[in-house]
Design an enzyme around this catalytic site. Structure first.
Site, mmCIF file in Angstrom:
data_model
loop_
_atom_site.group_PDB
_atom_site.id
_atom_site.type_symbol
_atom_site.label_atom_id
_atom_site.label_comp_id
_atom_site.label_asym_id
_atom_site.label_seq_id
_atom_site.Cartn_x
_atom_site.Cartn_y
_atom_site.Cartn_z
ATOM 1 N N SER A 69 52.265 37.378 43.996
ATOM 2 C CA SER A 69 52.288 38.841 44.006
ATOM 3 C C SER A 69 53.697 39.352 43.710
ATOM 4 O O SER A 69 54.228 39.096 42.621
ATOM 5 C CB SER A 69 51.750 39.341 45.348
ATOM 6 O OG SER A 69 51.410 40.700 45.295
ATOM 7 N N ASP A 207 40.327 39.795 42.817
ATOM 8 C CA ASP A 207 41.759 40.060 42.991
ATOM 9 C C ASP A 207 42.175 41.405 42.410
ATOM 10 O O ASP A 207 41.659 41.846 41.374
ATOM 11 C CB ASP A 207 42.540 38.938 42.297
ATOM 12 C CG ASP A 207 43.917 38.701 42.879
ATOM 13 O OD1 ASP A 207 44.611 39.670 43.179
ATOM 14 O OD2 ASP A 207 44.284 37.523 43.019
ATOM 15 N N HIS A 234 42.979 38.926 46.691
ATOM 16 C CA HIS A 234 44.363 38.650 46.315
ATOM 17 C C HIS A 234 44.977 37.505 47.122
ATOM 18 O O HIS A 234 45.887 36.839 46.653
ATOM 19 C CB HIS A 234 45.176 39.929 46.518
ATOM 20 C CG HIS A 234 46.535 39.922 45.928
ATOM 21 N ND1 HIS A 234 46.789 39.569 44.615
ATOM 22 C CD2 HIS A 234 47.751 40.253 46.465
ATOM 23 C CE1 HIS A 234 48.091 39.691 44.369
ATOM 24 N NE2 HIS A 234 48.682 40.084 45.482
#
Length: 259
Positions: A69, A207, A234
């Site tokens: 991320s 996601d 995610h």
């Protein structure tokens, strides 16, 4: 993870330590690291330099680099300066273009139930993000696309307990759907064509970074592998830890045996 989010949620990766050393660290301002009260510190350049310092302090001459991320943004920026000593790169749930990411999460928002979507849109028009019904609708989005396990796993809850929202707000903003902080405009897709080492892209089926985005990034990369985790949002390493560790282990071992 997201600026100001401690590394506890990455603890499933410790399972790889039976095969190699695994290094996790809390970035300045969160978790068990110091928490200086100085918002001028919260810049991408500063966090990239922090990665350099960790690498140098531990004398890592050859290593695998993993970023999830927000961590993928740090990794991409790091790679724009050097690829020396890096055996492989893993971009997990990558955010390599803020413009692409914002278009994606706002498209996902349109797929929510009508009442949830309308609540988000109504409050976003006047930026009343802290209204109770907005927070409930926002939580519904996060449960659909961020982490689909309820309640959240313990390691995620511990990360929230030591999350530094000041860093997140300075660098990103109030909510996922808008970037008003100093990461606005970030785009490092330009470096992907110059990565001449194996690159693994991982993503959950649901996601916020989407399999479609990951496939686009992989097409820009010379030696890429894509792994999609069918039950995850995610937080793939928390939602499907055994499958995730197995996939990552095979990828890393394949490169080490090749060397």
């Amino acid at each position: 993870g997201g600026p100001g989010f401690p590394s506890y949620y990455l603890e499933p990766l410790k399972a790889l330590a039976t095969e190699r050393p695994v290094i996790l660290y809390d970035q300045l301002g969160c978790g068990r690291s110091d928490r200086p009260d100085d918002n001028s510190l919260w810049t991408l350049d500063r966090f990239v330099q922090e990665l350099h310092e960790v690498k140098n302090a531990l004398q890592l001459d050859r290593f695998h680099l993993f970023g999830h991320s927000w961590g993928s943004m740090i990794v991409a920026e790091y790679l724009s300066g050097t690829t020396e000593g890096i055996s492989t790169v893993t971009f997990a749930g990558p955010v390599l273009s803020v413009e692409t990411y914002l278009a994606t999460v706002n498209k996902l928002k349109q797929g929510l139930p009508e009442a949830t979507r309308d609540t988000l849109v109504a409050h976003e028009s006047d930026r009343s993000f802290f209204a109770t019904d907005y927070q409930e609708a926002y939580e519904a989005f996060m449960k659909a696309h961020w982490c689909r396990i309820s309640p959240f796993p313990d390691e995620i809850q511990r990360s929230f307990q030591e999350f530094n929202s000041e860093i997140f707000q300075t660098m990103w903003g109030q909510v996922e759907f808008f970037c008003t902080g100093n990461l606005a405009g970030f785009d490092r897709t330009d470096i992907l064509v110059d990565l001449h080492m194996p690159v693994l892209y991982t993503c959950g089926r649901y996601d916020i970074t989407t399999p479609e985005n990951v496939a686009t990034y992989a097409c820009m990369t010379e030696d890429s592998t894509v792994a999609i985790f069918e039950k995850s949002g995610h937080m793939t390493m928390n939602e499907e830890p055994e499958q995730y560790i197995s996939t990552l282990s095979k990828f890393l071992n394949r490169q080490e045996f090749a060397d």
